[in-house]
Design an enzyme around this catalytic site. Structure first.
Site, mmCIF file in Angstrom:
data_model
loop_
_atom_site.group_PDB
_atom_site.id
_atom_site.type_symbol
_atom_site.label_atom_id
_atom_site.label_comp_id
_atom_site.label_asym_id
_atom_site.label_seq_id
_atom_site.Cartn_x
_atom_site.Cartn_y
_atom_site.Cartn_z
ATOM 1 N N THR A 97 41.694 3.600 38.037
ATOM 2 C CA THR A 97 40.774 2.641 37.588
ATOM 3 C C THR A 97 41.257 3.291 35.985
ATOM 4 O O THR A 97 42.061 3.433 35.632
ATOM 5 C CB THR A 97 39.597 3.136 38.548
ATOM 6 N N LYS B 279 45.003 1.023 34.758
ATOM 7 C CA LYS B 279 44.847 -1.071 35.539
ATOM 8 C C LYS B 279 46.382 -1.287 35.493
ATOM 9 O O LYS B 279 47.263 -2.343 35.792
ATOM 10 C CB LYS B 279 44.330 -1.399 35.619
ATOM 11 N N ASN C 168 44.918 -2.333 41.012
ATOM 12 C CA ASN C 168 43.881 -1.014 41.613
ATOM 13 C C ASN C 168 44.630 -0.469 42.692
ATOM 14 O O ASN C 168 43.548 0.381 42.888
ATOM 15 C CB ASN C 168 42.214 -1.650 41.489
ATOM 16 N N ASP D 142 40.302 -5.936 43.512
ATOM 17 C CA ASP D 142 39.005 -5.957 43.074
ATOM 18 C C ASP D 142 38.252 -7.267 43.124
ATOM 19 O O ASP D 142 37.343 -7.876 43.990
ATOM 20 C CB ASP D 142 39.142 -5.627 41.668
ATOM 21 N N TYR E 102 27.099 -2.950 39.637
ATOM 22 C CA TYR E 102 26.766 -2.086 40.228
ATOM 23 C C TYR E 102 25.534 -0.325 40.209
ATOM 24 O O TYR E 102 25.379 -0.163 41.852
ATOM 25 C CB TYR E 102 27.934 -1.510 41.456
HETATM 26 P P1 NAP Z 1 35.107 -5.571 29.881
HETATM 27 O O1 NAP Z 1 36.594 -5.670 30.666
HETATM 28 O O2 NAP Z 1 35.442 -4.316 29.435
HETATM 29 O O3 NAP Z 1 34.674 -7.102 29.563
HETATM 30 C C1 NAP Z 1 33.203 -7.080 29.558
HETATM 31 C C2 NAP Z 1 32.683 -7.883 29.238
HETATM 32 O O4 NAP Z 1 30.715 -8.087 29.066
HETATM 33 C C3 NAP Z 1 33.128 -8.779 28.167
HETATM 34 O O5 NAP Z 1 32.963 -9.879 28.527
HETATM 35 C C4 NAP Z 1 32.154 -8.830 27.526
HETATM 36 O O6 NAP Z 1 31.896 -10.046 26.183
HETATM 37 C C5 NAP Z 1 30.718 -8.461 27.947
HETATM 38 N N1 NAP Z 1 29.795 -7.468 27.194
HETATM 39 C C6 NAP Z 1 29.709 -6.826 27.089
HETATM 40 N N2 NAP Z 1 28.600 -6.441 26.498
HETATM 41 C C7 NAP Z 1 28.106 -7.364 26.047
HETATM 42 C C8 NAP Z 1 26.400 -8.217 25.683
HETATM 43 N N3 NAP Z 1 25.910 -6.783 25.049
HETATM 44 N N4 NAP Z 1 26.374 -9.120 24.937
HETATM 45 C C9 NAP Z 1 26.878 -9.907 26.193
HETATM 46 N N5 NAP Z 1 28.599 -9.552 26.725
HETATM 47 C C10 NAP Z 1 29.289 -8.478 26.635
HETATM 48 O O7 NAP Z 1 34.617 -5.212 31.587
HETATM 49 P P2 NAP Z 1 35.169 -5.247 32.783
HETATM 50 O O8 NAP Z 1 36.316 -4.363 33.691
HETATM 51 O O9 NAP Z 1 35.338 -6.470 33.142
HETATM 52 O O10 NAP Z 1 33.475 -4.790 33.446
HETATM 53 C C11 NAP Z 1 32.945 -5.451 33.070
HETATM 54 C C12 NAP Z 1 31.356 -5.160 34.202
HETATM 55 O O11 NAP Z 1 31.909 -5.359 35.685
HETATM 56 C C13 NAP Z 1 30.733 -3.715 34.250
HETATM 57 O O12 NAP Z 1 29.596 -3.765 34.017
HETATM 58 C C14 NAP Z 1 31.716 -2.990 35.576
HETATM 59 O O13 NAP Z 1 31.219 -2.390 36.098
HETATM 60 C C15 NAP Z 1 31.241 -4.395 36.731
HETATM 61 N N6 NAP Z 1 32.440 -3.965 37.361
HETATM 62 C C16 NAP Z 1 32.100 -3.911 38.870
HETATM 63 C C17 NAP Z 1 33.114 -4.188 40.112
HETATM 64 C C18 NAP Z 1 32.455 -3.744 41.297
HETATM 65 O O14 NAP Z 1 33.649 -3.494 41.783
HETATM 66 N N7 NAP Z 1 31.505 -4.516 41.050
HETATM 67 C C19 NAP Z 1 34.624 -4.164 40.039
HETATM 68 C C20 NAP Z 1 34.690 -4.043 37.790
HETATM 69 C C21 NAP Z 1 33.656 -3.598 37.353
HETATM 70 P P3 NAP Z 1 33.310 -9.811 24.662
HETATM 71 O O15 NAP Z 1 33.834 -10.116 25.641
HETATM 72 O O16 NAP Z 1 32.471 -10.431 23.680
HETATM 73 O O17 NAP Z 1 32.998 -8.334 24.102
#
Ligand code: NAP
Length: 287
Positions: free
Chosen positions: A68, A72, A93, A108, A229
């Site tokens: 994680t 990654k 992952n 994932d 989540y």
């Molecule tokens: P990441 O690479 O940091 O990407 C974050 C994304 O959210 C980017 O597109 C960012 O936009 C956008 N964002 C952040 N704050 C924002 C705001 N205030 N308004 C609009 N857009 C915003 O993170 P990630 O790893 O992809 O994870 C994203 C989310 O998915 C997290 O909440 C994580 O916990 C969840 N997740 C869940 C799982 C699961 O198994 N359920 C797996 C992975 C991730 P910009 O490009 O403009 O910064």
């Protein structure tokens, strides 16, 4: 796992920080349910120790690891083999150790697809709107495009959405739309959309009062999948439910990614409901 012996196989997760992971709860519950002689442990590994950790995996004959944040991508050059989908995503992952040969995989995005299909939604031929263009969006967009969906990607930072759309377009040889995440663009793209996927962190703790989509744009004939989540029911999902839409929460994706990793390590079908129960309990303890 009934008791640890000289034959017990070791799996685990590496990351930094690692204290909040729910994976040990999920996997140890699954090993116990199937009476498998395995144990799953959390390992905090700092960036500068990643190479040592991979050599340690070989030296200590650790059977499998999840990977994680923040490792990654950085782990990829330290492995012996890479699954093609994981290579395309640039993220691993799950690692499987076969006699010291480490293979990197990614469960994932396949976990996301399993969660979607398990709710009866087949992406082939569907119009799917993806919010976000970060790490999670990349895998999800690739797997959905590969499954035959037509995608629109909206992101706060337009250049990231465009970059992701062009990567997918050049791989699959078809055009994709990328737009800024704004109310006007949402209104336009959600018209006729079958599925809306939120991969942004908007609505995640502590900002649980926020949503990336105004409630008036949610429709009853839509499936809304929020991969956040924590909390399980985000404001987006609550409002989608109220609008009559079908909803899927991020916990299902998290548990499916774990279940698919479990199957790679053990060769056994994962006890999904047991793993989900353990994850729900662990999430409760996080609060
Ligand atoms: P990441 O690479 O940091 O990407 C974050 C994304 O959210 C980017 O597109 C960012 O936009 C956008 N964002 C952040 N704050 C924002 C705001 N205030 N308004 C609009 N857009 C915003 O993170 P990630 O790893 O992809 O994870 C994203 C989310 O998915 C997290 O909440 C994580 O916990 C969840 N997740 C869940 C799982 C699961 O198994 N359920 C797996 C992975 C991730 P910009 O490009 O403009 O910064």
């Amino acid at each position: 796992m009934s008791s640890i012996s000289g034959k017990t196989k070791i799996c685990g997760i590496i990351g930094d920080p690692i204290e909040h992971t729910m994976s040990p709860a999920m996997h140890n519950a699954a090993f116990g349910a199937l009476d498998l002689d395995y144990i799953y442990l959390p390992f905090r590994v700092r960036r500068e120790e990643l190479k040592g950790a991979m050599n340690g995996m070989r030296a200590l004959n650790i059977a499998g690891l999840n990977v994680t944040i923040p490792h990654k991508s950085d782990v990829i050059p330290l492995l012996n083999k890479l699954d093609p989908l994981a290579g395309r995503m640039g993220a691993v992952n799950t690692i499987v150790n076969e006699d010291g040969k480490l293979t990197g995989d990614n469960t994932d995005a396949p976990g996301f697809l399993r969660a979607l299909r398990s709710k009866g939604v087949e992406p082939d031929g569907k119009k799917i709107v993806i919010l976000g263009a970060g790490g999670a969006a990349k895998g999800i967009s690739f797997i959905l495009a590969g499954a035959g969906a037509s995608l629109v990607i909206l992101n706060r930072t337009l250049s990231r959405a465009e970059e992701l759309a062009s990567q997918i377009a050049s791989y699959y040889g078809r055009k994709l739309t990328a737009m800024t995440l704004s109310e006007k663009n949402l209104k336009h793209t959600l018209d006729g959309a079958d599925v809306l996927v939120n991969t942004t962190s908007v609505g995640m703790v502590p900002d649980v009062g926020q949503t990336p989509v105004p409630s008036g744009l949610l429709k009853p004939d839509m499936t809304v999948f929020d991969i956040v989540y924590n909390p399980r029911e985000t404001r987006l999902l609550r409002e989608a439910k109220a609008a009559g839409a079908r909803t899927i929460d991020g916990l299902d994706m998290l548990v499916w990614q774990g279940a698919l990793a479990f199957e790679k390590w053990t060769g056994r079908e994962a006890p999904f409901e047991i793993m989900k129960g353990a994850a729900v309990k662990a999430l409760g303890h996080e609060r």
